[in-house]
Motif scaffolding. Structure first.
Motif, mmCIF file in Angstrom:
data_model
loop_
_atom_site.group_PDB
_atom_site.id
_atom_site.type_symbol
_atom_site.label_atom_id
_atom_site.label_comp_id
_atom_site.label_asym_id
_atom_site.label_seq_id
_atom_site.Cartn_x
_atom_site.Cartn_y
_atom_site.Cartn_z
ATOM 1 N N UNK A 28 -3.268 4.111 -0.425
ATOM 2 C CA UNK A 28 -2.447 2.916 -0.243
ATOM 3 C C UNK A 28 -0.951 3.240 -0.338
ATOM 4 N N UNK A 29 -0.216 2.806 0.685
ATOM 5 C CA UNK A 29 1.229 2.977 0.705
ATOM 6 C C UNK A 29 1.699 4.295 1.284
ATOM 7 N N UNK A 30 0.774 5.203 1.587
ATOM 8 C CA UNK A 30 1.133 6.529 2.089
ATOM 9 C C UNK A 30 0.631 6.720 3.522
ATOM 10 N N UNK A 31 1.392 7.472 4.298
ATOM 11 C CA UNK A 31 0.962 7.884 5.626
ATOM 12 C C UNK A 31 0.412 9.304 5.549
ATOM 13 N N UNK A 32 -0.626 9.579 6.332
ATOM 14 C CA UNK A 32 -1.268 10.893 6.301
ATOM 15 C C UNK A 32 -0.716 11.778 7.411
ATOM 16 N N UNK A 33 -0.357 13.003 7.048
ATOM 17 C CA UNK A 33 0.080 14.006 8.015
ATOM 18 C C UNK A 33 -0.941 15.138 8.037
ATOM 19 N N UNK A 34 -1.364 15.532 9.246
ATOM 20 C CA UNK A 34 -2.362 16.600 9.369
ATOM 21 C C UNK A 34 -1.823 17.751 10.219
ATOM 22 N N UNK A 35 -0.621 18.180 9.899
ATOM 23 C CA UNK A 35 0.042 19.221 10.687
ATOM 24 C C UNK A 35 -0.439 20.634 10.369
ATOM 25 N N UNK A 36 -1.363 20.764 9.425
ATOM 26 C CA UNK A 36 -1.821 22.096 9.029
ATOM 27 C C UNK A 36 -3.087 22.484 9.793
ATOM 28 N N UNK A 37 -3.247 23.759 10.093
ATOM 29 C CA UNK A 37 -4.512 24.218 10.689
ATOM 30 C C UNK A 37 -5.596 24.293 9.617
ATOM 31 N N UNK A 38 -6.822 24.509 10.038
ATOM 32 C CA UNK A 38 -7.905 24.799 9.099
ATOM 33 C C UNK A 38 -7.899 26.306 8.862
ATOM 34 N N UNK A 39 -7.662 26.705 7.614
ATOM 35 C CA UNK A 39 -7.607 28.134 7.299
ATOM 36 C C UNK A 39 -9.009 28.665 6.998
ATOM 37 N N UNK A 40 -9.256 29.890 7.426
ATOM 38 C CA UNK A 40 -10.537 30.562 7.228
ATOM 39 C C UNK A 40 -10.272 31.914 6.561
ATOM 40 N N UNK A 41 -11.324 32.676 6.253
ATOM 41 C CA UNK A 41 -11.090 34.002 5.661
ATOM 42 C C UNK A 41 -10.211 34.906 6.517
ATOM 43 N N UNK A 42 -10.157 34.653 7.815
ATOM 44 C CA UNK A 42 -9.362 35.500 8.704
ATOM 45 C C UNK A 42 -7.857 35.298 8.546
ATOM 46 N N UNK A 43 -7.446 34.100 8.105
ATOM 47 C CA UNK A 43 -6.001 33.838 8.075
ATOM 48 C C UNK A 43 -5.520 33.165 6.786
ATOM 49 N N UNK A 44 -6.344 33.143 5.736
ATOM 50 C CA UNK A 44 -5.908 32.519 4.483
ATOM 51 C C UNK A 44 -4.657 33.193 3.937
ATOM 52 N N UNK A 45 -4.516 34.491 4.204
ATOM 53 C CA UNK A 45 -3.327 35.232 3.775
ATOM 54 C C UNK A 45 -2.046 34.581 4.300
ATOM 55 N N UNK A 46 -2.115 33.987 5.464
ATOM 56 C CA UNK A 46 -0.923 33.370 6.051
ATOM 57 C C UNK A 46 -0.425 32.188 5.231
ATOM 58 N N UNK A 47 -1.306 31.634 4.396
ATOM 59 C CA UNK A 47 -0.934 30.445 3.628
ATOM 60 C C UNK A 47 -0.641 30.759 2.162
ATOM 61 N N UNK A 48 -1.485 31.583 1.522
ATOM 62 C CA UNK A 48 -1.279 31.838 0.088
ATOM 63 C C UNK A 48 -1.017 33.317 -0.214
ATOM 64 N N UNK A 49 -0.758 34.088 0.814
ATOM 65 C CA UNK A 49 -0.364 35.494 0.646
ATOM 66 C C UNK A 49 -1.379 36.270 -0.199
ATOM 67 N N UNK A 50 -0.882 37.062 -1.148
ATOM 68 C CA UNK A 50 -1.751 37.946 -1.920
ATOM 69 C C UNK A 50 -2.781 37.237 -2.765
ATOM 70 N N UNK A 51 -2.556 35.962 -3.074
ATOM 71 C CA UNK A 51 -3.537 35.210 -3.864
ATOM 72 C C UNK A 51 -4.854 35.054 -3.118
ATOM 73 N N UNK A 52 -4.838 35.305 -1.814
ATOM 74 C CA UNK A 52 -6.053 35.145 -1.007
ATOM 75 C C UNK A 52 -7.157 36.102 -1.440
ATOM 76 N N UNK A 53 -6.797 37.249 -2.000
ATOM 77 C CA UNK A 53 -7.805 38.245 -2.378
ATOM 78 C C UNK A 53 -8.888 37.649 -3.266
ATOM 79 N N UNK A 54 -8.465 36.948 -4.317
ATOM 80 C CA UNK A 54 -9.432 36.384 -5.256
ATOM 81 C C UNK A 54 -10.324 35.362 -4.571
ATOM 82 N N UNK A 55 -9.747 34.529 -3.728
ATOM 83 C CA UNK A 55 -10.521 33.512 -3.018
ATOM 84 C C UNK A 55 -11.569 34.161 -2.114
ATOM 85 N N UNK A 56 -11.161 35.208 -1.412
ATOM 86 C CA UNK A 56 -12.078 35.870 -0.486
ATOM 87 C C UNK A 56 -13.216 36.556 -1.228
ATOM 88 N N UNK A 57 -12.910 37.164 -2.373
ATOM 89 C CA UNK A 57 -13.953 37.830 -3.147
ATOM 90 C C UNK A 57 -14.970 36.839 -3.698
#
Length: 280
Positions: A28-57
């Protein structure tokens, strides 16, 4: 046949993507923006950089993101999907602290300055804002509740965590360790719970694998010449160069290690191992 199989796989992936996107409600009261792509194991690095390692493991599958905008206030919601609830909890546990202010959202969550994080089923949800106003924080909590209500799952902690005995368990200190558990490179991927019983502080480590051979290899490396591969339940206590006295038990695809208890408290270690193994 190959074309049919390709189309089937494509439909499954598309359905899973749509399913993740469908978890975002109106706020309520907010507009939704969906300008982000869906990230997968192939490109998660592009969003959270080195932190992606733990997520992928931990078996990360995909990340869906939405921004909720109201004037100058922006709330970002990130929904990370994993292979199962144990993996989602594992990632959540690595980023929480027992000192946080916990909330009853999802299975468990916490609300700190500018963030609301929680996990439920196979999802780890992170909601954040640069605004520190009470109204925005309230909206973040509302959003977390709405997202959680759209998720399935039992609302309980993973079955693996329920193997840890409740007596003496230090609250909200369970965590997942990715690698070099107890200082050994060959020990990877364990849940750890901390205890205090009758003045004794100790930790219990639980390794669980679908393939028992993986657990057997870790147990054999620890036990050395004492290893008995044919034992239905292998139990062993030994002095470890990194950690002092360790108590271990291996059964099928599970390996249990206890550290922090002296030899004169071996009966306590054995009691907790027996509780975790059931009747064995």
């Amino acid at each position: 046949m190959k074309r049919t199989l390709f189309i089937s796989v494509l439909l499954i992936v598309s359905f899973q993507t749509i399913q993740g996107q469908g978890l975002f409600p109106e706020l309520r009261g907010y507009k939704i923006s969906d300008d982000y792509p869906v990230y997968t194991p192939d490109d998660l690095w592009n969003y959270i950089n080195g932190a992606a390692d733990a997520y992928l493991q931990l078996g990360f599958i995909d990340l869906n993101i939405r921004e909720y905008v109201k004037g100058k206030n922006i709330i970002k919601a990130e929904i990370y999907r994993f292979g199962d609830d144990a993996r989602a909890f594992g990632m959540y546990s690595m980023e929480r602290s027992p000192r946080y202010k916990f909330i009853n959202t999802g299975v468990q969550g916490y609300n700190e300055e500018g963030v609301v994080h929680f996990y439920k089923d196979c999802f780890y949800v992170k909601i954040m804002s640069h605004s520190l106003s009470a109204k925005v924080n309230s909206s973040m909590l509302d959003l977390a509740t709405l997202i959680s209500s759209r998720m399935g799952g039992s609302g309980e902690f993973p079955a693996l965590l329920r193997l840890f005995p409740s007596e003496g368990l230090l609250e909200n200190q369970e965590t997942y360790l990715l690698e070099s558990v107890l200082g050994h490179e060959f020990l990877r991927g364990a849940f750890r719970a901390s205890y205090e019983v009758e003045g004794d502080r100790f930790d219990i480590y639980l390794f669980s694998r679908e393939d028992p051979a993986e657990v057997a290899a870790m147990a054999a490396s620890l036990a050395g010449d004492a290893w008995a591969a044919d034992d239905e339940v292998f139990r062993y206590a030994f002095k470890d160069g990194f950690n002092g006295l360790l108590y271990m038990a291996r059964q099928g695809g599970k390996l249990i290690l206890i550290s922090g208890l002296p030899l004169e408290r071996s009966s306590l270690a054995e009691r907790y191992i027996t509780l975790m193994l059931g009747s064995h």
